[in-house]
Design an enzyme around this catalytic site. Structure first.
Site, short mmCIF file in Angstrom:
data_model
loop_
_atom_site.label_atom_id
_atom_site.label_comp_id
_atom_site.label_asym_id
_atom_site.label_seq_id
_atom_site.Cartn_x
_atom_site.Cartn_y
_atom_site.Cartn_z
N ARG A 92 0.87 -1.18 0.00
CA ARG A 92 0.00 0.00 0.00
C ARG A 92 0.90 1.23 0.00
O ARG A 92 2.12 1.10 0.04
CB ARG A 92 -1.02 0.00 1.15
CG ARG A 92 -0.67 -0.73 2.39
CD ARG A 92 0.45 -0.16 3.18
NE ARG A 92 0.24 1.25 3.41
CZ ARG A 92 1.18 2.13 3.59
NH1 ARG A 92 2.45 1.74 3.59
NH2 ARG A 92 0.93 3.40 3.79
N GLY A 93 0.30 2.41 -0.04
CA GLY A 93 1.08 3.63 -0.22
C GLY A 93 1.15 3.92 -1.72
O GLY A 93 1.45 3.03 -2.52
N ALA A 94 0.89 5.18 -2.07
CA ALA A 94 0.69 5.52 -3.48
C ALA A 94 1.84 5.06 -4.40
O ALA A 94 1.59 4.38 -5.41
CB ALA A 94 0.45 7.03 -3.60
N ARG B 69 -7.64 -0.16 -6.49
CA ARG B 69 -7.84 0.90 -5.49
C ARG B 69 -8.05 2.21 -6.24
O ARG B 69 -7.32 2.50 -7.19
CB ARG B 69 -6.66 1.00 -4.53
CG ARG B 69 -6.52 -0.26 -3.65
CD ARG B 69 -5.58 -0.05 -2.48
NE ARG B 69 -6.13 0.88 -1.50
CZ ARG B 69 -5.42 1.39 -0.50
NH1 ARG B 69 -4.14 1.09 -0.35
NH2 ARG B 69 -5.97 2.22 0.37
N GLN C 89 -1.75 2.28 10.06
CA GLN C 89 -0.48 2.34 9.31
C GLN C 89 0.58 3.13 10.08
O GLN C 89 1.77 2.91 9.90
CB GLN C 89 -0.69 3.00 7.94
CG GLN C 89 -1.48 2.18 6.95
CD GLN C 89 -2.94 2.56 6.95
OE1 GLN C 89 -3.50 2.92 7.99
NE2 GLN C 89 -3.57 2.49 5.79
N ASP D 171 -1.85 10.86 -1.63
CA ASP D 171 -2.17 9.84 -2.64
C ASP D 171 -2.56 10.46 -3.97
O ASP D 171 -2.49 9.82 -5.01
CB ASP D 171 -3.31 8.95 -2.14
CG ASP D 171 -2.80 8.06 -1.02
OD1 ASP D 171 -2.68 8.56 0.12
OD2 ASP D 171 -2.48 6.89 -1.29
N ASN E 151 -5.13 12.62 1.18
CA ASN E 151 -4.29 11.67 1.92
C ASN E 151 -5.18 10.88 2.88
O ASN E 151 -6.39 11.11 2.97
CB ASN E 151 -3.18 12.43 2.67
CG ASN E 151 -2.11 11.50 3.20
OD1 ASN E 151 -1.60 10.64 2.47
ND2 ASN E 151 -1.74 11.65 4.47
N LYS E 152 -4.57 9.98 3.60
CA LYS E 152 -5.30 9.11 4.52
C LYS E 152 -6.26 9.92 5.40
O LYS E 152 -5.91 11.01 5.88
CB LYS E 152 -4.29 8.34 5.39
CG LYS E 152 -4.87 7.36 6.38
CD LYS E 152 -5.77 6.32 5.76
CE LYS E 152 -5.13 5.57 4.62
NZ LYS E 152 -6.10 4.71 3.88
O1 MRU Z 1 -4.42 3.26 2.39
P1 MRU Z 1 -2.94 3.44 2.26
O2 MRU Z 1 -2.16 2.83 3.38
O3 MRU Z 1 -2.43 3.00 0.90
O4 MRU Z 1 -2.72 5.00 2.35
C1 MRU Z 1 -1.43 5.52 2.24
C2 MRU Z 1 -1.36 6.95 2.55
O5 MRU Z 1 -2.34 7.62 2.77
C3 MRU Z 1 -0.02 7.57 2.47
O6 MRU Z 1 0.10 8.59 3.40
C4 MRU Z 1 0.13 8.08 1.05
O7 MRU Z 1 0.06 7.04 0.12
C5 MRU Z 1 1.37 8.79 0.83
S1 MRU Z 1 2.66 7.63 0.81
C6 MRU Z 1 3.98 8.12 0.06
#
Ligand code: MRU
Length: 366
Positions: free
Chosen positions: A52-54, A89, A202, A243, A253-254
């Site tokens: 996960r993470g963009a 996603r 996370q 993201d 973002n999250k």
């Molecule tokens: O749902 P996730 O864990 O994929 O969400 C990730 C985030 O929100 C991160 O903060 C975002 O991707 C930036 S990561 C470089």
């Protein structure tokens, strides 16, 4: 980054041409490598948040197409595989970006060459991400140093972050955490407030894990604690990832990031967002148009943890029958963002700021 003395990226190819990833659903209690052999494996890894993470979602999708071409290099399979990965996603734009990069290369070749070119291009995307994130770290370090000077060098510099925007979210280094690693390695005195980041934790499970592995002082806090700490002068700067960022600097973002930005604004705490340019959606101007992921309510109503006996168990924490809404992301309007830290430097969260750093997108920018 190093885990117990060994350098790891989050994604790589093994000797058999399979794709290896760190299974992030097992952290922080177990460090396990998962092997992806098919495009279906890659899609599952993204959907289940094994990765996960963009930026890492994008890298995994790129390798997913390479795995697809290894099985069947026909046009039909390419189109079907791209569609399968694209729907895993919805919010992180790096996913679509990486798939489009792969398609533009693969549409110019055919036959067995496709798999070869696909693995090469996926590897290039990963290598580029490492360089981009390290550059973000260098530019962010200058901001942390500036903040330290404002404190007359009186450390520690207290940094708040939300979710995980570290090396686990990318291929290496991270985005929001890259400046922190650079500063720590350069001997700066800093301390990180880590938002737990419900529902999937996370922050507690991943950010705390990687900061701990690197020896960076940190403290996990409940998601609602940051505002109080800011009122008490216990946060010097906030840095988060994103993201998807619009051409005008709105940041998705999250979920919970927006509330941190509001608290930072009220308390005059600088609020920075670190991002690779692959996270900018030049076709969107308004953050309200970003598709927001809604996930299974079970992620909220159930919690997994380690028992005293050392086993992992999942327990229910909500009253049975209550409705649950699990929104994955929120949008922080550009007006609350002090600056965007990119691989080309830091700019205002605005169309003008972004175009000054990325003039090649001026015509396409919404
Ligand atoms: O749902 P996730 O864990 O994929 O969400 C990730 C985030 O929100 C991160 O903060 C975002 O991707 C930036 S990561 C470089």
């Amino acid at each position: 980054m190093r885990i117990s003395g060994t350098h790891f990226r989050t994604i790589w190819c093994d000797a058999d041409g399979n794709v290896c990833v760190i299974d992030q659903t097992r952290l922080p209690f177990a460090f396990e490598i998962a092997t992806l052999r098919t495009v279906a494996d890659a899609a599952h890894a993204i959907r289940s948040m094994m990765v996960r993470g963009a930026p890492l979602i994008g890298a995994t999708a790129a390798y997913g197409l390479a795995l697809a071409m290894r099985t069947d290099n026909s046009d039909q399979h390419l189109v079907q595989s791209a569609a399968l990965l694209r729907q895993t996603r919805p919010t992180a734009v790096n996913l679509a970006w990486a798939i489009d990069q792969m398609l533009s290369v693969l549409s110019h070749c055919a036959g067995p060459e496709r798999a070869t070119r696909a693995f090469e291009r996926a590897g290039d995307i990963c290598d580029a991400d490492v360089g981009i994130c390290e550059a973000i770290g260098t530019h962010g370090l200058a901001i942390l140093d500036h903040r330290l000077r404002e404190k007359n060098g009186q450390g520690p510099l207290n940094i708040l972050t939300h979710c995980n925007a570290g090396w686990l979210a990318c291929v290496d280094w991270g985005t929001a955490l890259a400046p922190i690693y650079k500063a720590h390695d350069a001997g700066r005195n800093l301390h990180v407030w880590v938002d737990e980041t419900r529902p999937r934790n996370q922050g507690a499970s991943l950010t705390a894990y990687e900061l701990g592995a690197h020896g960076v002082p940190h403290t996990i806090i409940a998601d609602n604690t940051g505002g109080h700490l800011m009122q008490r002068g216990m946060v010097d700067i906030a840095i988060v990832g994103t993201d998807r960022t619009t051409s005008r600097g709105d940041v998705c973002n999250k979920v919970g990031t927006y509330l941190k930005a509001l608290a930072a604004f009220d308390n005059k705490v600088p609020f920075y967002v670190a991002l690779p340019s692959t996270t900018i959606d030049w076709s969107l101007a308004d953050g309200a148009d970003i598709p927001i992921e809604e996930r299974d309510g079970r992620e909220l109503s159930h919690v997994t943890g380690r028992t005293a006996a050392g086993t992992l168990e999942t327990v229910e924490i909500y009253p049975p029958g209550s409705a649950v809404l699990n929104i994955g992301f929120d949008v922080t309007p550009a007006r609350y963002v002090t600056g965007l830290i990119t691989e080309r430097g830091t700019c205002a969260a605005s169309r003008e700021g972004l175009i000054a750093l990325f003039p090649e997108h001026a015509r396409a920018a919404a």
